[in-house]
Motif scaffolding. Structure first.
Motif, PDB file in Angstrom:
ATOM      1  N   LYS A  73      28.189  35.824  42.023  1.00 38.30           N
ATOM      2  CA  LYS A  73      29.390  36.580  42.379  1.00 38.30           C
ATOM      3  C   LYS A  73      29.597  37.765  41.440  1.00 38.30           C
ATOM      4  CE  LYS A  73      32.875  34.147  43.613  1.00 38.30           C
ATOM      5  NZ  LYS A  73      34.014  33.194  43.561  1.00 38.30           N
ATOM      6  N   PHE A  74      29.346  37.555  40.137  1.00 37.83           N
ATOM      7  CA  PHE A  74      29.494  38.666  39.198  1.00 37.83           C
ATOM      8  C   PHE A  74      28.534  39.797  39.549  1.00 37.83           C
ATOM      9  CE2 PHE A  74      30.890  35.344  35.873  1.00 37.83           C
ATOM     10  CZ  PHE A  74      32.195  35.421  36.324  1.00 37.83           C
ATOM     11  N   GLY A  75      27.325  39.425  39.960  1.00 42.97           N
ATOM     12  CA  GLY A  75      26.371  40.452  40.384  1.00 42.97           C
ATOM     13  C   GLY A  75      26.884  41.238  41.580  1.00 42.97           C
ATOM     14  N   SER A  76      27.552  40.545  42.500  1.00 41.76           N
ATOM     15  CA  SER A  76      28.083  41.235  43.686  1.00 41.76           C
ATOM     16  C   SER A  76      29.196  42.202  43.308  1.00 41.76           C
ATOM     17  CB  SER A  76      28.591  40.208  44.701  1.00 41.76           C
ATOM     18  OG  SER A  76      29.784  39.573  44.255  1.00 41.76           O
ATOM     19  N   TYR A  77      29.944  41.894  42.241  1.00 41.96           N
ATOM     20  CA  TYR A  77      31.004  42.809  41.809  1.00 41.96           C
ATOM     21  C   TYR A  77      30.417  44.153  41.373  1.00 41.96           C
ATOM     22  CZ  TYR A  77      34.424  38.979  41.829  1.00 41.96           C
ATOM     23  OH  TYR A  77      35.257  37.961  42.206  1.00 41.96           O
ATOM     24  N   TYR A  78      29.241  44.120  40.712  1.00 42.97           N
ATOM     25  CA  TYR A  78      28.606  45.375  40.315  1.00 42.97           C
ATOM     26  C   TYR A  78      28.206  46.184  41.550  1.00 42.97           C
ATOM     27  CZ  TYR A  78      28.337  43.860  35.455  1.00 42.97           C
ATOM     28  OH  TYR A  78      28.656  43.463  34.183  1.00 42.97           O
ATOM     29  N   ILE A  79      27.705  45.503  42.556  1.00 40.30           N
ATOM     30  CA  ILE A  79      27.293  46.206  43.772  1.00 40.30           C
ATOM     31  C   ILE A  79      28.499  46.825  44.464  1.00 40.30           C
ATOM     32  CG2 ILE A  79      26.268  45.867  46.059  1.00 40.30           C
ATOM     33  CD1 ILE A  79      24.471  43.732  44.797  1.00 40.30           C
ATOM     34  N   LYS A  80      29.642  46.122  44.426  1.00 41.15           N
ATOM     35  CA  LYS A  80      30.871  46.646  45.046  1.00 41.15           C
ATOM     36  C   LYS A  80      31.694  47.481  44.073  1.00 41.15           C
ATOM     37  CE  LYS A  80      32.206  42.507  46.324  1.00 41.15           C
ATOM     38  NZ  LYS A  80      33.015  41.423  46.938  1.00 41.15           N
ATOM     39  N   HIS A  81      31.266  47.545  42.803  1.00 42.86           N
ATOM     40  CA  HIS A  81      31.931  48.351  41.762  1.00 42.86           C
ATOM     41  C   HIS A  81      33.335  47.848  41.451  1.00 42.86           C
ATOM     42  CE1 HIS A  81      28.617  51.162  42.160  1.00 42.86           C
ATOM     43  NE2 HIS A  81      28.856  51.239  43.461  1.00 42.86           N
ATOM     44  N   GLU A  82      33.590  46.568  41.596  1.00 47.53           N
ATOM     45  CA  GLU A  82      34.911  45.994  41.359  1.00 47.53           C
ATOM     46  C   GLU A  82      34.970  45.343  39.982  1.00 47.53           C
ATOM     47  OE1 GLU A  82      35.831  44.884  46.059  1.00 47.53           O
ATOM     48  OE2 GLU A  82      35.660  43.292  44.541  1.00 47.53           O
ATOM     49  N   PHE A  83      35.981  45.687  39.215  1.00 41.57           N
ATOM     50  CA  PHE A  83      36.096  45.191  37.852  1.00 41.57           C
ATOM     51  C   PHE A  83      36.418  43.694  37.846  1.00 41.57           C
ATOM     52  CE2 PHE A  83      38.090  44.433  33.745  1.00 41.57           C
ATOM     53  CZ  PHE A  83      37.171  45.038  32.908  1.00 41.57           C
ATOM     54  N   TYR A  84      35.736  42.962  36.955  1.00 40.64           N
ATOM     55  CA  TYR A  84      35.952  41.518  36.824  1.00 40.64           C
ATOM     56  C   TYR A  84      35.987  41.166  35.345  1.00 40.64           C
ATOM     57  CZ  TYR A  84      31.119  40.933  35.355  1.00 40.64           C
ATOM     58  OH  TYR A  84      29.950  41.006  34.641  1.00 40.64           O
ATOM     59  N   HIS A  85      36.363  39.935  35.060  1.00 36.08           N
ATOM     60  CA  HIS A  85      36.396  39.455  33.679  1.00 36.08           C
ATOM     61  C   HIS A  85      35.602  38.168  33.570  1.00 36.08           C
ATOM     62  CE1 HIS A  85      37.715  38.346  29.694  1.00 36.08           C
ATOM     63  NE2 HIS A  85      38.198  37.204  30.161  1.00 36.08           N
ATOM     64  N   ASP A  86      34.851  38.038  32.464  1.00 35.02           N
ATOM     65  CA  ASP A  86      34.052  36.835  32.235  1.00 35.02           C
ATOM     66  C   ASP A  86      33.981  36.583  30.737  1.00 35.02           C
ATOM     67  OD1 ASP A  86      32.313  34.652  32.850  1.00 35.02           O
ATOM     68  OD2 ASP A  86      30.600  35.902  32.322  1.00 35.02           O
ATOM     69  N   VAL A  87      33.536  35.385  30.368  1.00 36.80           N
ATOM     70  CA  VAL A  87      33.467  35.012  28.954  1.00 36.80           C
ATOM     71  C   VAL A  87      32.207  35.534  28.278  1.00 36.80           C
ATOM     72  CG1 VAL A  87      34.853  32.948  29.329  1.00 36.80           C
ATOM     73  CG2 VAL A  87      32.362  32.790  29.492  1.00 36.80           C
ATOM     74  N   HIS A  88      31.258  36.075  29.047  1.00 31.03           N
ATOM     75  CA  HIS A  88      29.988  36.525  28.477  1.00 31.03           C
ATOM     76  C   HIS A  88      29.862  38.048  28.534  1.00 31.03           C
ATOM     77  CE1 HIS A  88      28.825  32.371  28.420  1.00 31.03           C
ATOM     78  NE2 HIS A  88      28.850  32.263  29.726  1.00 31.03           N
ATOM     79  N   PRO A  89      29.103  38.637  27.599  1.00 33.80           N
ATOM     80  CA  PRO A  89      28.823  40.074  27.662  1.00 33.80           C
ATOM     81  C   PRO A  89      28.092  40.434  28.954  1.00 33.80           C
ATOM     82  CG  PRO A  89      28.238  39.166  25.516  1.00 33.80           C
ATOM     83  CD  PRO A  89      28.525  37.996  26.399  1.00 33.80           C
ATOM     84  N   PRO A  90      27.966  41.727  29.266  1.00 33.33           N
ATOM     85  CA  PRO A  90      27.550  42.113  30.624  1.00 33.33           C
ATOM     86  C   PRO A  90      26.056  42.230  30.898  1.00 33.33           C
ATOM     87  CG  PRO A  90      28.306  44.033  29.427  1.00 33.33           C
ATOM     88  CD  PRO A  90      28.518  42.859  28.517  1.00 33.33           C
ATOM     89  N   LEU A  91      25.171  42.249  29.889  1.00 37.33           N
ATOM     90  CA  LEU A  91      23.779  42.589  30.161  1.00 37.33           C
ATOM     91  C   LEU A  91      23.133  41.644  31.170  1.00 37.33           C
ATOM     92  CD1 LEU A  91      21.230  44.208  29.719  1.00 37.33           C
ATOM     93  CD2 LEU A  91      20.730  42.788  27.714  1.00 37.33           C
ATOM     94  N   GLY A  92      23.251  40.333  30.952  1.00 32.71           N
ATOM     95  CA  GLY A  92      22.615  39.385  31.853  1.00 32.71           C
ATOM     96  C   GLY A  92      23.126  39.517  33.271  1.00 32.71           C
ATOM     97  N   LYS A  93      24.416  39.731  33.436  1.00 30.25           N
ATOM     98  CA  LYS A  93      25.006  39.836  34.769  1.00 30.25           C
ATOM     99  C   LYS A  93      24.625  41.162  35.429  1.00 30.25           C
ATOM    100  CE  LYS A  93      28.543  38.890  32.501  1.00 30.25           C
ATOM    101  NZ  LYS A  93      29.906  38.737  31.949  1.00 30.25           N
ATOM    102  N   MET A  94      24.439  42.216  34.628  1.00 27.93           N
ATOM    103  CA  MET A  94      23.953  43.472  35.202  1.00 27.93           C
ATOM    104  C   MET A  94      22.508  43.326  35.663  1.00 27.93           C
ATOM    105  SD  MET A  94      25.749  46.587  33.067  1.00 27.93           S
ATOM    106  CE  MET A  94      25.085  46.163  31.446  1.00 27.93           C
ATOM    107  N   LEU A  95      21.711  42.551  34.930  1.00 31.39           N
ATOM    108  CA  LEU A  95      20.341  42.289  35.368  1.00 31.39           C
ATOM    109  C   LEU A  95      20.333  41.473  36.652  1.00 31.39           C
ATOM    110  CD1 LEU A  95      18.644  41.526  31.919  1.00 31.39           C
ATOM    111  CD2 LEU A  95      18.320  43.552  33.359  1.00 31.39           C
ATOM    112  N   ILE A  96      21.253  40.518  36.782  1.00 34.58           N
ATOM    113  CA  ILE A  96      21.374  39.770  38.033  1.00 34.58           C
ATOM    114  C   ILE A  96      21.763  40.709  39.165  1.00 34.58           C
ATOM    115  CG2 ILE A  96      22.819  38.076  39.242  1.00 34.58           C
ATOM    116  CD1 ILE A  96      22.795  36.391  36.710  1.00 34.58           C
ATOM    117  N   ALA A  97      22.697  41.611  38.893  1.00 28.86           N
ATOM    118  CA  ALA A  97      23.092  42.591  39.909  1.00 28.86           C
ATOM    119  C   ALA A  97      21.899  43.444  40.329  1.00 28.86           C
ATOM    120  CB  ALA A  97      24.214  43.473  39.376  1.00 28.86           C
ATOM    121  N   LEU A  98      21.050  43.789  39.365  1.00 24.75           N
ATOM    122  CA  LEU A  98      19.851  44.571  39.679  1.00 24.75           C
ATOM    123  C   LEU A  98      18.937  43.791  40.610  1.00 24.75           C
ATOM    124  CD1 LEU A  98      18.005  47.025  39.255  1.00 24.75           C
ATOM    125  CD2 LEU A  98      17.107  45.884  37.211  1.00 24.75           C
TER     126      LEU A  98
END
Length: 733
Positions: A73-98
């Motif tokens: 779901k966090f990866g989908s937020y990057y694709i939709k450009h919608e701001f979200y909050h999580d307990v972890h820094p963003p690199l791994g989730k940006m790679l998932i979005a990729l």
């Protein structure tokens, strides 16, 4: 490490495997060629095996598995450009979005737990891309062990254990952060080992290259999860020990020592921090639309997001206006109250900080008790339109409960040394402890250069930053960054505290939303841009607060949670998905061969180190500086790394799961490799080869026997009853 005089006939068994004398002539060339071929073919074959076991049947479970519900779901937020909050820094989730973007995903799937993937979501491809990180752990393990100085047999054993580790495999099959975390952790340790190999060639191109890569890998692992700080501490320990050895070396000049320090500060501190900072810069740039995570940010950040929910309001706040007020502290929540009371102290109504939109966030600004002015606003239009100015005495009345924002000499409930803030009285019931003095600390102008210059002596929504000083006590309304217990719904603590600096951001507030039926909004107003550094600090503190909030709920039973002592003992595992016979089921637990042997080796390592220290103390053996460093790089640092990645989960109060042991297990495997390599050196060659052959066979057989746990179980549970090695495992139950 200084050496004691070596008694005649005594020696320290080498911690590195001794090679035989190289033959000469054609035979030497042939053997060299064979060794070269093996050095290429062995890691290639093991890496191919690693890809196979991780990609095999990766698509069989067609449902959202475990934490895919979060990270997909966090990866989908990057694709939709919608701001979200999580307990972890963003690199791994940006790679998932990729990976999702590469798989053609458009972001329009919610990743609800146990929901079947629709036909238009190529979940197989997304999982395959993420599995690459898990598969690449194999070559990193191989070259780490090789550069640590282990013999060929030990290198092969360590790599095989990593390749066939059940927990590593099953975590690689899904859209999760754990394989990325493990890969970057192993890569950081590998870079440290390479630095050790070049320690005698400082400032050469290879040494500089590996110094840079070490910093990059630290930055990456910390940008995936904060757990990356643990391997950072290990590398920091190695660096301190290395620099200490330089300081004790009289041949190294002070200028050269300074150069060593500067290079390490730049590469191992500055570069990782810049990578971490850059990840958030990209994170903010991609997520430019309002989303689910708005509540964790300040007003300026929110109002600059597209489609934000903050209405364009009248620009002058006047007496009688209704407002919401947001903190600038490390918990940037809205000032909130509700009908519930404090269980102790004054027993008056609670005042808290709450980040989400709620009717209980609304307050009305009224004249103070001491002003003598009427607060019903029915007399004249001038009273209704009187602006709130810097230095005014005001009273804040909670719209829902009708109580006044109040403070008194009652101790705060969570933080120490502060006063409680409560909701007290009514319009007719109250005293001068309901009064607050507003002090402006900063006024920001509109981003629209054509918008008229605003009067900086008046209070404006969004752009005026102010403090509220209690008229009687002299303390300031403050968001401490701490949270109330369950009786306060774990909302942010609001207190009145002494503050001696105008720059104390915990005492800063701003009006976020403003309503007044007698005033018109200003459509040409464009809010100021938020400051990246402020956004960065607040988001990281919000991450920390969310992490601290992940504590076990005593009122709920979490059947997935486990204690740290259960991981190295394999007391129980974790069901990763629905346990219906009609779906492929996965059980997250370590390989019995890898986990139990590596756990036993930790105790064996301690025994060996105590024995060596005792012998060295008694001058029975001599340990040269080179032997000491070899001992540390092969056994000492892997053991310290295991402690660094395991002990925090023993002591922390947050809820823990089996996958938290994954990085520690890798270092336990390295400790096992050292132990078996060290102990077997005194054995005859046939016996040594026989032991390693048994270990290879045991590792392989254990994987094959328990492979359904990580490759998927399907059909009746009774078929897999043989896999329930311990009664505490719930594979069949």
């Amino acid at each position: 490490m200084s050496a004691s005089p070596k008694p005649k006939g005594s020696s320290l068994q080498d911690v590195s495997e001794k090679g035989t004398a190289s033959p000469t002539g054609e035979s030497s060339d042939i053997r060299t060629t064979i060794r070269h071929c093996l050095s290429v073919l062995v890691p290639l074959a093991l890496t191919s095996l690693s890809f196979y076991v991780r990609l095999h049947n990766i698509e069989k479970n067609q449902y959202v598995v475990w934490d895919e519900a979060h990270f997909g779901k966090f990866g989908s937020y990057y694709i939709k450009h919608e701001f979200y909050h999580d307990v972890h820094p963003p690199l791994g989730k940006m790679l998932i979005a990729l990976t999702e973007w590469l798989a053609g995903f458009d972001g329009n799937f919610g990743f609800d737990s146990n929901t079947a993937y629709p036909d238009n979501v190529n979940y197989k491809r997304i999982r395959q891309y993420n599995a690459i990180f898990g598969a690449l752990c194999t070559p990193v393990a191989y070259y780490s062990a090789k550069n640590m100085g282990f013999g060929a047999l030990t290198v092969f054993l360590i790599t095989l254990m990593v390749t066939l580790e059940h927990s590593f495999i099953v975590l690689s099959k899904f859209i999760l952060l754990d394989s990325m975390l493990l890969f970057f952790t192993m890569l950081a340790f590998y870079c440290m080992v390479k630095l050790y190999n070049f320690r005698d060639k400082p400032f050469t191109r290879p040494w500089s290259w590996w110094m840079l890569l070490t910093g990059v890998s630290i930055g990456c692992v910390c940008s995936v999860k904060w757990v990356g700080l643990f391997i950072t501490l290990v590398i920091g320990l190695y660096t301190v020990m290395e620099l200490f050895s330089f300081h004790s070396n009289a041949s190294i000049s002070k200028k050269m020592l300074f150069k060593h320090w500067i290079i390490r500060v730049i590469n191992l501190i500055l570069i990782p921090f810049l990578i971490y900072l850059f990840c958030f810069r990209v994170h903010f740039a991609i997520l430019y639309k309002s989303g689910t995570g708005d509540a964790s940010t300040n007003t300026l950040f929110q109002i600059n997001l597209q489609n934000n929910k903050i209405e364009n309001s009248p620009r002058d706040v006047v007496y009688g206006s209704e407002v919401t007020i947001r903190s600038h502290g490390l918990s940037p929540n809205l000032l909130h109250s509700h009908v519930q009371t404090y269980p102790e102290g004054s027993n008056q109504k609670q005042v808290t900080g709450y980040g989400f939109a709620d009717g209980n966030n609304v307050w009305q600004i009224r004249f103070s008790r001491g002003s003598g002015l009427q607060s019903d606003f029915n007399d004249t239009l001038d009273d209704m339109l009187r602006p709130v100015k810097d230095g005014d005495e005001i009273r804040l009345v909670h719209k829902s409960t009708g109580t006044n924002l109040h403070s008194h000499e009652v101790p705060s409930h969570v933080s120490r040394g502060n006063f409680e803030v409560s909701g007290y009285g009514s319009e007719t019931v109250g005293d001068d402890k309901d009064d607050w003095i507003i002090e402006f600390v900063e006024q920001l102008d509109s981003s629209n250069p054509d918008f008229p210059k605003e009067d900086h002596t008046n209070l404006h929504p969004v752009s005026t930053f102010f403090r509220l000083r209690h008229k009687v006590l002299g303390c300031y309304l403050t968001s401490t960054g701490l949270s109330y217990p369950a009786w306060g719904f774990k909302q942010a603590e609001i207190v009145c505290k002494e503050s001696w600096s105008r720059r104390d951001k915990s005492t800063w507030w701003n009006v976020e939303e403003h309503w007044n039926e007698h005033l018109e909004s200003s459509p040409d107003y464009v809010p100021p841009k938020s400051k990246f550094w402020t956004d960065f600090v607040l988001i990281n503190f919000a991450m920390a607060s969310s992490n601290n909030a992940l504590i076990p709920d005593e009122d709920k039973y979490d059947n997935l949670a486990t204690k740290a002592w259960e991981w190295p003992t394999l007391h129980t595992g974790l069901r990763m998905c629905s346990w219906s016979r009609d779906v492929y089921r996965y059980y997250l637990i370590g390989s019995p061969f890898n986990t139990w042997l590596s756990t036993a080796s930790l105790f064996a390592f301690i025994f060996l180190m105590v024995k060596l220290a005792f012998q060295w103390r008694r001058q029975a053996i001599e340990i040269s500086e080179q032997q000491f460093w070899d001992l540390m790089i092969k056994g000492g640092f892997p053991f310290v790394s295991w402690i660094a990645h395991y002990l925090p989960f023993v002591t922390m109060g947050r809820v823990t799961y089996v996958h938290h042991y994954v990085p520690a297990l890798y270092f336990a495997i390295l400790v096992f490799g050292f132990t078996i390599d060290y102990v077997s050196q005194g054995l005859r060659t046939p016996v040594r080869y026989a032991i390693y052959t048994l270990l290879f066979a045991g590792c392989t057989y254990t994987y094959i026997y328990f492979s359904p746990l990580c490759q998927g179980m399907h059909g009746p549970g009774v078929v897999y009853s043989k896999l329930q090695l311990l009664p505490t495992w719930d594979i069949v139950i």
